[in-house]
Design an enzyme around this catalytic site. Structure first.
Site, PDB file in Angstrom:
ATOM      1  N   TYR A 170       1.314  -1.022  -0.081  1.00  0.00           N
ATOM      2  CA  TYR A 170      -0.188  -0.139   0.184  1.00  0.00           C
ATOM      3  C   TYR A 170       0.285   0.997  -0.055  1.00  0.00           C
ATOM      4  O   TYR A 170       1.848   1.179   0.922  1.00  0.00           O
ATOM      5  CB  TYR A 170      -0.821   0.117   1.534  1.00  0.00           C
ATOM      6  CG  TYR A 170      -1.836   0.694   1.522  1.00  0.00           C
ATOM      7  CD1 TYR A 170      -2.398   1.900   0.058  1.00  0.00           C
ATOM      8  CD2 TYR A 170      -2.973   1.132   2.206  1.00  0.00           C
ATOM      9  CE1 TYR A 170      -2.743   2.927   0.459  1.00  0.00           C
ATOM     10  CE2 TYR A 170      -3.827   1.614   2.023  1.00  0.00           C
ATOM     11  CZ  TYR A 170      -3.881   2.431   1.379  1.00  0.00           C
ATOM     12  OH  TYR A 170      -5.056   4.090   1.402  1.00  0.00           O
ATOM     13  N   CYS A 171       1.054   1.861  -1.301  1.00  0.00           N
ATOM     14  CA  CYS A 171       1.360   2.649  -1.036  1.00  0.00           C
ATOM     15  C   CYS A 171       2.889   3.465  -1.312  1.00  0.00           C
ATOM     16  O   CYS A 171       3.312   2.560  -2.007  1.00  0.00           O
ATOM     17  CB  CYS A 171       0.914   4.119   0.127  1.00  0.00           C
ATOM     18  SG  CYS A 171       1.418   5.737  -0.622  1.00  0.00           S
ATOM     19  N   VAL A 172       3.540   3.660  -0.258  1.00  0.00           N
ATOM     20  CA  VAL A 172       5.260   3.695  -0.224  1.00  0.00           C
ATOM     21  C   VAL A 172       5.303   2.080   0.308  1.00  0.00           C
ATOM     22  O   VAL A 172       6.619   1.784  -0.290  1.00  0.00           O
ATOM     23  CB  VAL A 172       6.089   4.641   1.387  1.00  0.00           C
ATOM     24  CG1 VAL A 172       5.940   4.764   1.958  1.00  0.00           C
ATOM     25  CG2 VAL A 172       7.466   5.070   0.568  1.00  0.00           C
TER      26      VAL A 172
END
Length: 616
Positions: free
Chosen positions: A352-354
């Site tokens: 998720y994301c970074v």
């Protein structure tokens, strides 16, 4: 008495478009009480100032070497130079604004006279929910303010967009800074120019300002000398009590993470375990807010054996923990733990994301090592190409990065409040100024909202890890170019041949969908690109039973994002079942449900663990 009546009638004839009753709510009825409350509000404002000054005078807060004001002035001076360097352009800019003001003045006179109001430039601009109160239109004074503000803000944005000779990064920064300035200077943000606040101040004789300034002092004290803007009633939430409730255990721990395994809720489970790599910017429980919204619980209920990495909230001890450390002591450590707990050598992974960016880099490194432990990868709002990375790129250039690194090296980490403010600035008109008005001008306590509680539960960034991320991704875009070095190897996303489910959200300010779309073409294997409605959080945390939003599918991500979206098929509801079907299409073999840790690992603590409890 008759004379007064005649005067009133005369005033009505002079301004037939003005209703005297419309100002009754703005008339002070108790001047003494108002004066007393103004004095009390000023006293509370003094306390707020003391809370801000105190830590600086004691040397507890060092002024930041990364001064955003300096960069703002330097950037906007480039725009100013263009418009004032030639008299003709200067006159053109002034004429553009003056003509708009004349239209507003004509409309205001028409409104007072009762004649049909002439349209102005402000009427052609998009509706702005900040000006939803009816007096922004009906009351001539506030209507005048609204129109002047809107056309001035639009004019300022045009000055940036039409200035020639600016490089792309400077223009991007200038446009961002202009939006921040205009958002801050909105008449909505000041007591005497906001009809709602003005009426509230009169109705309560200023008690709203007393309460607001008291809240301001409390929020600065809570931030240790920095404003910690409250978005919700934090007293109503506690992790492990009404947040992050899915049953499970911490079964392993390293210096930078805890590995959580969740209790099964089905008799059989998918043979391949599911490993979730959340971002370390904020905390993993965004995926486990409560049983109704929990993606983690939903996955457990579908028969996944779910493992989650819960990252440490780093301090000075973690200063040298870099990107490779997060790969080896985070993802690789989790994979080893999963194999011990389940005996399985292959997993399905979600980033998720970074956390997804780290997962992608890890997969590219694994490909070099012939490591096949991850059989499929799901990326949620993840960027691997940062060409179109949005407004966060404003904060990343060589000069600003050098200043941030100097600050991080001194402390060993970046304060969580710095990242929180950067994210809030991406949507200042929604996440900053409405709360300033409601909290400090109206004196209203914010309502309890679990998502905003999570948003305020910020985390620090380990110095080495954050510097690597900013330089290799945002500044140099090395991961997309195949130039990132990890573990002594130069890695390439083209080496990732496993199936990829790549999810973007249509209104994402952090990982723009165009950026995620572009990154899809960099993987070497099959990629299913999916776009969901809403933004970076709400688009991901969207339980099926809510029947909210929609998602789009359209085959391979090629060509232009806009063309792909125009041809994509829209499906109402959550993307979760679509993703689960995608997982089962690749391997739906099931085995008896597994208990946390299996027979090899003992539980260290109950979920959600201890690392998630640390607050900054």
């Amino acid at each position: 008495m008759a004379e007064k009546t005649e005067d009133k009638g005369s005033a009505g004839r002079e301004f037939p478009g003005f209703d005297p009753k419309s100002v009754e709510a703005y008339m002070v009825r108790d001047p003494q009480a108002l004066a007393m409350n103004f004095a009390r509000a000023a006293e509370n404002l003094g306390k707020a100032a003391s809370e801000w000054l105190g830590p600086r005078e004691r040397g507890e807060i060092a002024e930041s070497v990364a001064d955003p004001l300096t960069d703002l002035v330097r950037t906007l001076s480039r725009v100013t130079e263009y418009w004032i360097s030639e008299p003709k352009r200067t006159l053109e800019a002034q004429t553009m604004l003056f003509a708009s003001y004349m239209g507003i003045w004509t409309r205001t006179l028409s409104q007072f006279s009762g004649e049909p109001a002439a349209a102005t430039e402000a009427d052609a601009l998009p509706k702005d929910k900040r000006f939803s109160d009816e007096d922004w239109v009906k009351n001539p004074f506030f209507a005048f303010l609204r129109q002047v503000y809107l056309v001035t803000a639009s004019w300022a944005e045009k000055l940036v967009s039409e200035a020639e000779g600016l490089d792309e990064h400077t223009r991007h920064k200038a446009a961002f800074y202009v939006r921040q300035i205009t958002a801050a200077l909105s008449p909505v943000n000041f007591a005497l120019t906001n009809p709602e606040v003005y009426r509230e101040t009169v109705a309560t004789s200023g008690a709203n300002l007393v309460a607001g300034m008291k809240m301001l002092a409390e929020d600065i004290a809570a931030g240790g000398g920095e404003l910690r803007l409250r978005h919700t009633d934090a007293t109503k939430f506690a992790i492990g009590h009404n947040l992050a409730l899915t049953p499970g255990k911490v079964i392993a721990q390293s210096d930078i993470c805890e590995i959580l395994q969740y209790e099964p809720s089905t008799e059989t489970v998918l043979k391949r375990p599911l490993m979730i790599v959340p971002p370390w910017i904020n905390k993993f429980y965004i995926l486990d807010l409560n049983p109704q919204k929990s993606f983690i619980k939903w996955c457990v209920d579908q028969g996944h054996t779910v493992f989650v990495i819960s990252w440490v909230n780093p301090d000075a001890r973690h200063a040298r923990k870099d990107w490779e450390s997060y790969m080896r002591e985070g993802i690789d450590f989790a994979l080893q733990t999963i194999e011990k707990a389940t005996g399985e050598k292959q997993v399905n992974a979600i980033g998720y994301c970074v956390g997804g960016t780290l997962l992608a880099a890890t997969l590219a490194y694994h490909a070099k090592e012939k490591n096949r432990r991850i059989a499929s990868a799901t990326f949620l709002t993840t960027q691997v190409d940062f060409t179109h990375a949005g407004d966060l790129k404003v904060f990343v250039d060589e000069e600003q990065l050098a200043a941030i690194e100097k600050q991080m090296n001194a402390a060993g980490y970046l304060e969580g409040s710095k990242m929180a403010m950067a994210f809030n600035m991406l949507r200042a008109s929604e996440l900053i100024w409405p709360y300033v008005v409601n909290n400090y001008l109206k004196g209203q306590d914010p309502l309890p909202f679990d998502l905003l509680y999570w948003n305020s539960d910020s985390t620090r960034m380990a110095a080495a890890n954050h510097a690597f991320y900013l330089r290799n991704c945002y500044l140099n875009n090395n991961l997309s170019k195949g130039e990132m070095t990890l573990g002594g190897k130069t890695i390439s996303l083209k080496d990732i041949k496993i199936p990829v489910y790549n999810l973007a959200t249509r209104e994402d300010h952090i990982a723009p969908p165009k950026s995620v779309f572009l990154g899809s073409s960099l993987f070497g294997g099959p990629v299913d690109f999916v776009v969901t409605g809403s933004g970076h959080i709400a688009g991901v945390v969207n339980p099926p039973d809510k029947q909210k939003y929609q998602y789009w599918t359209g085959g391979k991500a090629k060509g232009e994002y806009e063309d792909w979206m125009a041809a994509a098929e829209e499906t109402r509801g959550s993307w979760w079942p679509h993703w689960h079907a995608w997982i089962e299409d690749r391997n739906d073999q099931r085995v008896p449900a597994r208990k946390p840790g299996g027979s090899a690992l003992n539980a260290i603590a109950d979920a959600p663990g201890t690392y998630v409890l640390a607050r900054v």
